[in-house]
Design a protein around this motif. Sequence first.
Motif, PDB file in Angstrom:
ATOM      1  N   THR A   1       0.647  -1.033   0.308  1.00  0.00           N
ATOM      2  CA  THR A   1       0.197   0.024  -0.018  1.00  0.00           C
ATOM      3  C   THR A   1       0.839   1.115   0.120  1.00  0.00           C
ATOM      4  O   THR A   1       0.168   2.160  -0.761  1.00  0.00           O
ATOM      5  CB  THR A   1      -0.911  -0.509   1.085  1.00  0.00           C
ATOM      6  OG1 THR A   1      -2.008  -0.828   1.392  1.00  0.00           O
ATOM      7  CG2 THR A   1      -1.849   0.748   1.352  1.00  0.00           C
ATOM      8  N   THR A   2       1.758   1.030   1.057  1.00  0.00           N
ATOM      9  CA  THR A   2       2.811   2.485   1.077  1.00  0.00           C
ATOM     10  C   THR A   2       3.373   2.307  -0.078  1.00  0.00           C
ATOM     11  O   THR A   2       4.058   3.080  -0.599  1.00  0.00           O
ATOM     12  CB  THR A   2       3.685   2.276   1.890  1.00  0.00           C
ATOM     13  OG1 THR A   2       4.195   1.571   2.557  1.00  0.00           O
ATOM     14  CG2 THR A   2       2.335   2.836   3.863  1.00  0.00           C
ATOM     15  N   SER A   3       4.438   1.361  -0.712  1.00  0.00           N
ATOM     16  CA  SER A   3       5.390   1.302  -1.785  1.00  0.00           C
ATOM     17  C   SER A   3       4.402   1.932  -2.519  1.00  0.00           C
ATOM     18  O   SER A   3       5.316   2.647  -3.549  1.00  0.00           O
ATOM     19  CB  SER A   3       5.273  -0.099  -1.269  1.00  0.00           C
ATOM     20  OG  SER A   3       6.125  -0.372  -1.096  1.00  0.00           O
TER      21      SER A   3
ATOM     22  N   ALA B   1      -5.254   7.984   1.229  1.00  0.00           N
ATOM     23  CA  ALA B   1      -5.053   6.010   0.415  1.00  0.00           C
ATOM     24  C   ALA B   1      -4.975   5.494   0.630  1.00  0.00           C
ATOM     25  O   ALA B   1      -6.224   4.291   1.232  1.00  0.00           O
ATOM     26  CB  ALA B   1      -4.357   6.331  -1.027  1.00  0.00           C
ATOM     27  N   VAL B   2      -4.029   5.300   2.287  1.00  0.00           N
ATOM     28  CA  VAL B   2      -3.178   4.477   2.971  1.00  0.00           C
ATOM     29  C   VAL B   2      -4.705   3.861   3.676  1.00  0.00           C
ATOM     30  O   VAL B   2      -4.929   2.452   4.147  1.00  0.00           O
ATOM     31  CB  VAL B   2      -2.193   4.162   4.164  1.00  0.00           C
ATOM     32  CG1 VAL B   2      -2.292   3.572   4.551  1.00  0.00           C
ATOM     33  CG2 VAL B   2      -0.963   4.445   2.853  1.00  0.00           C
TER      34      VAL B   2
ATOM     35  N   LEU C   1      -9.521   0.604   6.117  1.00  0.00           N
ATOM     36  CA  LEU C   1     -11.238   0.476   6.083  1.00  0.00           C
ATOM     37  C   LEU C   1     -11.513  -0.645   5.666  1.00  0.00           C
ATOM     38  O   LEU C   1     -12.593  -1.180   6.088  1.00  0.00           O
ATOM     39  CB  LEU C   1     -11.758   1.589   5.654  1.00  0.00           C
ATOM     40  CG  LEU C   1     -11.310   2.901   6.282  1.00  0.00           C
ATOM     41  CD1 LEU C   1     -12.271   3.750   5.911  1.00  0.00           C
ATOM     42  CD2 LEU C   1     -11.404   2.828   8.066  1.00  0.00           C
ATOM     43  N   ALA C   2     -10.731  -1.276   4.587  1.00  0.00           N
ATOM     44  CA  ALA C   2     -11.274  -2.515   4.224  1.00  0.00           C
ATOM     45  C   ALA C   2     -11.632  -3.482   4.830  1.00  0.00           C
ATOM     46  O   ALA C   2     -12.630  -4.633   4.131  1.00  0.00           O
ATOM     47  CB  ALA C   2     -10.039  -2.918   2.494  1.00  0.00           C
TER      48      ALA C   2
ATOM     49  N   LEU D   1      -5.903   1.645  -5.816  1.00  0.00           N
ATOM     50  CA  LEU D   1      -6.357   2.448  -4.243  1.00  0.00           C
ATOM     51  C   LEU D   1      -7.919   1.221  -5.047  1.00  0.00           C
ATOM     52  O   LEU D   1      -7.979   0.339  -3.318  1.00  0.00           O
ATOM     53  CB  LEU D   1      -6.849   3.639  -4.181  1.00  0.00           C
ATOM     54  CG  LEU D   1      -7.532   3.928  -3.062  1.00  0.00           C
ATOM     55  CD1 LEU D   1      -6.657   3.719  -2.220  1.00  0.00           C
ATOM     56  CD2 LEU D   1      -8.092   4.967  -3.080  1.00  0.00           C
ATOM     57  N   VAL D   2      -8.703   1.079  -5.524  1.00  0.00           N
ATOM     58  CA  VAL D   2      -9.733   0.630  -5.429  1.00  0.00           C
ATOM     59  C   VAL D   2      -9.000  -1.230  -5.173  1.00  0.00           C
ATOM     60  O   VAL D   2     -10.002  -2.049  -4.505  1.00  0.00           O
ATOM     61  CB  VAL D   2     -10.886   0.390  -7.071  1.00  0.00           C
ATOM     62  CG1 VAL D   2     -12.031  -0.678  -6.675  1.00  0.00           C
ATOM     63  CG2 VAL D   2     -11.312   1.603  -6.296  1.00  0.00           C
ATOM     64  N   LEU D   3      -8.492  -1.928  -6.350  1.00  0.00           N
ATOM     65  CA  LEU D   3      -8.428  -3.173  -6.238  1.00  0.00           C
ATOM     66  C   LEU D   3      -6.704  -3.229  -4.910  1.00  0.00           C
ATOM     67  O   LEU D   3      -7.518  -4.497  -4.278  1.00  0.00           O
ATOM     68  CB  LEU D   3      -7.190  -3.199  -7.505  1.00  0.00           C
ATOM     69  CG  LEU D   3      -7.658  -3.332  -8.373  1.00  0.00           C
ATOM     70  CD1 LEU D   3      -6.315  -3.621 -10.009  1.00  0.00           C
ATOM     71  CD2 LEU D   3      -8.824  -4.310  -9.195  1.00  0.00           C
ATOM     72  N   LEU D   4      -6.797  -2.266  -4.179  1.00  0.00           N
ATOM     73  CA  LEU D   4      -6.000  -2.985  -2.802  1.00  0.00           C
ATOM     74  C   LEU D   4      -6.973  -3.204  -2.168  1.00  0.00           C
ATOM     75  O   LEU D   4      -7.243  -3.729  -1.118  1.00  0.00           O
ATOM     76  CB  LEU D   4      -4.692  -1.710  -2.856  1.00  0.00           C
ATOM     77  CG  LEU D   4      -3.542  -1.621  -2.770  1.00  0.00           C
ATOM     78  CD1 LEU D   4      -2.945  -0.174  -2.817  1.00  0.00           C
ATOM     79  CD2 LEU D   4      -3.022  -3.399  -2.177  1.00  0.00           C
ATOM     80  N   PHE D   5      -7.894  -1.758  -2.045  1.00  0.00           N
ATOM     81  CA  PHE D   5      -9.530  -2.039  -0.919  1.00  0.00           C
ATOM     82  C   PHE D   5      -9.931  -3.263  -1.017  1.00  0.00           C
ATOM     83  O   PHE D   5      -9.784  -4.374  -0.010  1.00  0.00           O
ATOM     84  CB  PHE D   5     -10.103  -0.969  -1.638  1.00  0.00           C
ATOM     85  CG  PHE D   5     -11.467  -1.090  -0.148  1.00  0.00           C
ATOM     86  CD1 PHE D   5     -11.579  -0.241   0.753  1.00  0.00           C
ATOM     87  CD2 PHE D   5     -12.594  -1.813  -0.405  1.00  0.00           C
ATOM     88  CE1 PHE D   5     -12.087   0.104   1.588  1.00  0.00           C
ATOM     89  CE2 PHE D   5     -13.734  -1.501   0.147  1.00  0.00           C
ATOM     90  CZ  PHE D   5     -13.619  -0.622   1.601  1.00  0.00           C
TER      91      PHE D   5
END
Length: 189
Positions: A71-73, A101-102, A107-108, A152-156
């Motif tokens: 996420t941070t990378s 964003a993080v 929250l996911a 961001l959506v895919l990470l969520f």
Amino acid sequence: DSTKIVVDDGIISSEEESQGASWTQPVVAVLKSVRYALHQVFGERLARTTGILWLVWFANATTYYGLVLLTTSLQVESEKDKGEQRCHDGEAVFSSSDYFAVFITSLAEAPGLLGAAFLIDYKGRLWCLRIGMLICAICIFCLLIGGRVLQLVLLFISRAAIEGTFSVLYVYTPELYPTQIRSFGLALC
């Protein structure tokens, strides 16, 4: 000062033959019960199950923590792609949008937990585990093609899915072991 340990169908009990109890007696009883539990977990009947569970738990843990670090990378890399170098003494400097964003991807975990709690009884434990891992894998592979918002959506979605599989594993793992060694089997995973 001797203690007899009677092991009968997985139930361990202690009988004192004399009045004086030594501090070593409880230690010996615990060590014998651990030996019994290890024999059961790695015995002929459960060795394959234990091995598979170890692989699933390892895959889940490395995926989860990999996504947290990713996420941070990805936030730093997306800034480099724009040509912006935000570094101070060799360390990345995050903007408020990076922290947001993080926060959003963190929250996911709540929807993943709630989704697993709902679906685990409706569809079953294995189904939830398989679908959660599949969704997470697809989202991770799709991270390569998207821009910052898509990432961001895919990470969520992937963090929600992997959190859901963790929740399912905590319920499913003890169910695979006999009652006498459930907590021991879960602790080994």
